[in-house]
Write a protein that holds these residues in place. Structure first.
Motif, PDB file in Angstrom:
ATOM      1  N   TYR A  44     119.847  -6.754  89.320  1.00  0.00           N
ATOM      2  CA  TYR A  44     120.488  -5.520  89.591  1.00  0.00           C
ATOM      3  C   TYR A  44     120.513  -4.601  88.498  1.00  0.00           C
ATOM      4  N   VAL A  45     120.904  -3.191  88.673  1.00  0.00           N
ATOM      5  CA  VAL A  45     121.004  -2.339  87.775  1.00  0.00           C
ATOM      6  C   VAL A  45     122.129  -1.580  87.927  1.00  0.00           C
ATOM      7  N   HIS A  46     122.916  -0.966  87.032  1.00  0.00           N
ATOM      8  CA  HIS A  46     123.901  -0.179  86.962  1.00  0.00           C
ATOM      9  C   HIS A  46     123.499   1.287  87.214  1.00  0.00           C
ATOM     10  N   GLY A  47     124.416   2.008  87.885  1.00  0.00           N
ATOM     11  CA  GLY A  47     124.124   3.456  88.225  1.00  0.00           C
ATOM     12  C   GLY A  47     123.999   4.405  86.885  1.00  0.00           C
ATOM     13  N   GLU A  48     124.609   3.957  85.692  1.00  0.00           N
ATOM     14  CA  GLU A  48     124.367   4.544  84.652  1.00  0.00           C
ATOM     15  C   GLU A  48     122.968   4.475  83.819  1.00  0.00           C
ATOM     16  N   ASP A  49     122.044   3.396  84.577  1.00  0.00           N
ATOM     17  CA  ASP A  49     120.868   3.169  83.684  1.00  0.00           C
ATOM     18  C   ASP A  49     119.952   4.335  84.200  1.00  0.00           C
ATOM     19  N   THR A  50     118.939   4.218  83.264  1.00  0.00           N
ATOM     20  CA  THR A  50     117.968   5.478  83.511  1.00  0.00           C
ATOM     21  C   THR A  50     116.819   5.006  84.569  1.00  0.00           C
ATOM     22  N   LEU A  51     116.313   5.955  85.160  1.00  0.00           N
ATOM     23  CA  LEU A  51     115.224   5.583  86.301  1.00  0.00           C
ATOM     24  C   LEU A  51     114.487   4.848  85.701  1.00  0.00           C
ATOM     25  N   ALA A  52     113.751   4.993  84.415  1.00  0.00           N
ATOM     26  CA  ALA A  52     112.806   3.929  83.636  1.00  0.00           C
ATOM     27  C   ALA A  52     113.274   2.683  83.695  1.00  0.00           C
ATOM     28  N   ALA A  53     114.574   2.538  83.158  1.00  0.00           N
ATOM     29  CA  ALA A  53     115.092   0.964  83.196  1.00  0.00           C
ATOM     30  C   ALA A  53     115.171   0.430  84.656  1.00  0.00           C
ATOM     31  N   ALA A  54     115.587   1.204  85.476  1.00  0.00           N
ATOM     32  CA  ALA A  54     115.408   0.598  87.047  1.00  0.00           C
ATOM     33  C   ALA A  54     113.999   0.124  87.414  1.00  0.00           C
ATOM     34  N   MET A  55     112.946   1.139  87.133  1.00  0.00           N
ATOM     35  CA  MET A  55     111.501   0.888  87.457  1.00  0.00           C
ATOM     36  C   MET A  55     111.087  -0.345  86.642  1.00  0.00           C
ATOM     37  N   CYS A  56     111.527  -0.285  85.449  1.00  0.00           N
ATOM     38  CA  CYS A  56     111.063  -1.702  84.509  1.00  0.00           C
ATOM     39  C   CYS A  56     111.639  -2.893  85.073  1.00  0.00           C
ATOM     40  N   VAL A  57     113.008  -2.819  85.660  1.00  0.00           N
ATOM     41  CA  VAL A  57     113.498  -4.021  86.379  1.00  0.00           C
ATOM     42  C   VAL A  57     112.656  -4.500  87.495  1.00  0.00           C
ATOM     43  N   MET A  58     112.161  -3.310  88.463  1.00  0.00           N
ATOM     44  CA  MET A  58     111.454  -3.724  89.477  1.00  0.00           C
ATOM     45  C   MET A  58     110.332  -4.345  89.233  1.00  0.00           C
ATOM     46  N   ALA A  59     109.611  -3.655  88.017  1.00  0.00           N
ATOM     47  CA  ALA A  59     107.879  -4.145  87.681  1.00  0.00           C
ATOM     48  C   ALA A  59     108.258  -5.596  87.140  1.00  0.00           C
ATOM     49  N   VAL A  60     109.088  -5.810  86.203  1.00  0.00           N
ATOM     50  CA  VAL A  60     109.288  -7.242  85.367  1.00  0.00           C
ATOM     51  C   VAL A  60     109.648  -8.201  86.365  1.00  0.00           C
ATOM     52  N   SER A  61     110.647  -7.962  87.427  1.00  0.00           N
ATOM     53  CA  SER A  61     111.161  -9.127  88.051  1.00  0.00           C
ATOM     54  C   SER A  61     110.333  -9.068  89.222  1.00  0.00           C
ATOM     55  N   GLY A  62     109.701  -8.397  89.748  1.00  0.00           N
ATOM     56  CA  GLY A  62     108.751  -8.262  90.930  1.00  0.00           C
ATOM     57  C   GLY A  62     109.434  -7.980  92.170  1.00  0.00           C
ATOM     58  N   PHE A  63     110.523  -7.453  92.156  1.00  0.00           N
ATOM     59  CA  PHE A  63     111.555  -6.909  93.398  1.00  0.00           C
ATOM     60  C   PHE A  63     111.158  -5.463  93.650  1.00  0.00           C
ATOM     61  N   ARG A  64     110.958  -5.178  95.068  1.00  0.00           N
ATOM     62  CA  ARG A  64     110.864  -3.769  95.517  1.00  0.00           C
ATOM     63  C   ARG A  64     112.316  -3.177  95.728  1.00  0.00           C
ATOM     64  N   HIS A  65     113.521  -4.033  96.015  1.00  0.00           N
ATOM     65  CA  HIS A  65     114.605  -3.640  96.069  1.00  0.00           C
ATOM     66  C   HIS A  65     115.571  -4.052  95.066  1.00  0.00           C
ATOM     67  N   VAL A  66     116.165  -3.258  94.653  1.00  0.00           N
ATOM     68  CA  VAL A  66     117.225  -3.657  93.268  1.00  0.00           C
ATOM     69  C   VAL A  66     118.683  -3.208  93.651  1.00  0.00           C
ATOM     70  N   PRO A  67     119.542  -3.966  93.927  1.00  0.00           N
ATOM     71  CA  PRO A  67     120.859  -3.407  94.078  1.00  0.00           C
ATOM     72  C   PRO A  67     121.599  -2.780  92.825  1.00  0.00           C
ATOM     73  N   VAL A  68     122.136  -1.856  93.139  1.00  0.00           N
ATOM     74  CA  VAL A  68     122.828  -0.809  92.169  1.00  0.00           C
ATOM     75  C   VAL A  68     124.459  -1.222  92.147  1.00  0.00           C
ATOM     76  N   LEU A  69     124.918  -1.588  90.978  1.00  0.00           N
ATOM     77  CA  LEU A  69     126.146  -1.852  90.771  1.00  0.00           C
ATOM     78  C   LEU A  69     126.963  -0.709  90.079  1.00  0.00           C
ATOM     79  N   THR A  70     128.379  -0.496  90.309  1.00  0.00           N
ATOM     80  CA  THR A  70     129.100   0.191  89.305  1.00  0.00           C
ATOM     81  C   THR A  70     129.335  -0.774  88.288  1.00  0.00           C
ATOM     82  N   GLU A  71     129.764  -0.393  87.195  1.00  0.00           N
ATOM     83  CA  GLU A  71     130.214  -1.060  85.840  1.00  0.00           C
ATOM     84  C   GLU A  71     131.313  -2.137  86.176  1.00  0.00           C
ATOM     85  N   ASP A  72     131.919  -2.125  87.325  1.00  0.00           N
ATOM     86  CA  ASP A  72     132.918  -2.991  87.450  1.00  0.00           C
ATOM     87  C   ASP A  72     132.411  -3.841  88.337  1.00  0.00           C
ATOM     88  N   GLY A  73     131.248  -3.925  88.804  1.00  0.00           N
ATOM     89  CA  GLY A  73     130.592  -4.771  89.641  1.00  0.00           C
ATOM     90  C   GLY A  73     130.576  -4.599  91.128  1.00  0.00           C
TER      91      GLY A  73
END
Length: 165
Positions: free
Chosen positions: A114-143
Motif C-alpha cells: 500500500y501507499v499513504h496519501g502523503e506519498d508522492t505520485l512518483a512513489a506510488a508509481m514506483c510501488v506499482m512498478a516494483v511490486s507488479g500490481f496495477r491497483h494499490v490501496p491508499v491508507l491514512t497515516e493511522d492505517g
C-alpha cells in the motif's frame, strides 16, 4: 584558545550535508507533478471494500457488476487484504464450482502493498512498478483505508493537471 566545536564530533570539519541542498529541477510539468504532488491530491475514490467472509461468488459478481478489477478486503475501516482479477484467474477459475461458496479470505492477497496519501505520485508509481500490481490501496497515516491508486487514475490526474498525456 580552542574554538567551540560545531557538532558533537571531534574537530571542526563537520559539514552539514543539507547546506548545499538545491531543490530538484524538473524538465517538464509531468515530472514536476510526479515529484511534488501527493497521492491524496488525486482521485483515490471510489473504491469498493468487502468483508473477509464474503463468498468468492458474491465478490466476483460485485466486481463484474461494477467493472472493477479489484476489491479491498476490510475489517471495518482497516485493510486486511485485496481480491483482484489475478486471484480469480490464478486461484479460483480452474476450481470455480468448489470455490464459489468459500470466503474470499481463503484466496485474497493478505498484507497487500500500500501507499499513504502523503506519498508522492512518483512513489506510488514506483510501488506499482516494483511490486507488479496495477491497483494499490491508499491508507491514512493511522492505517484507515483512504482509497485506491491505479496507473489509469494517475494518468488521468496528470493529464488534468498538466494537459500532457
Amino acid at each position: 584558545m580552542n574554538e567551540p566545536q560545531k557538532s558533537g564530533l571531534p574537530g571542526n570539519d563537520f559539514q552539514d550535508p543539507l547546506e548545499d541542498y538545491e531543490p530538484p529541477e524538473y524538465s517538464d510539468p509531468v515530472e514536476q507533478a510526479l515529484g511534488e504532488e501527493t497521492v491524496s491530491s488525486m482521485k483515490v475514490t471510489p473504491y469498493t471494500s468487502i468483508a473477509p467472509d464474503t463468498t468468492i461468488g458474491d465478490a466476483i459478481q460485485q466486481m463484474a457488476g461494477m467493472h472493477h478489477a479489484c476489491l479491498l478486503v476490510a475489517d471495518g475501516d482497516r485493510l486486511v487484504g485485496i481480491f483482484t482479477d489475478r486471484e480469480i484467474v490464478d486461484r479460483v477459475a480452474l476450481e470455480y464450482d468448489d470455490m464459489v461458496s468459500r470466503p474470499v479470505r481463503d484466496v485474497m492477497t493478505t498484507d497487500p502493498v500500500y501507499v499513504h496519501g502523503e506519498d508522492t505520485l512518483a512513489a506510488a508509481m514506483c510501488v506499482m512498478a516494483v511490486s507488479g500490481f496495477r491497483h494499490v490501496p491508499v491508507l491514512t497515516e493511522d492505517g484507515r483505508i483512504e482509497g485506491i491508486v491505479s496507473p489509469q487514475r494517475v494518468s488521468e490526474y496528470l493529464h488534468s493537471r498538466t494537459g500532457v498525456l
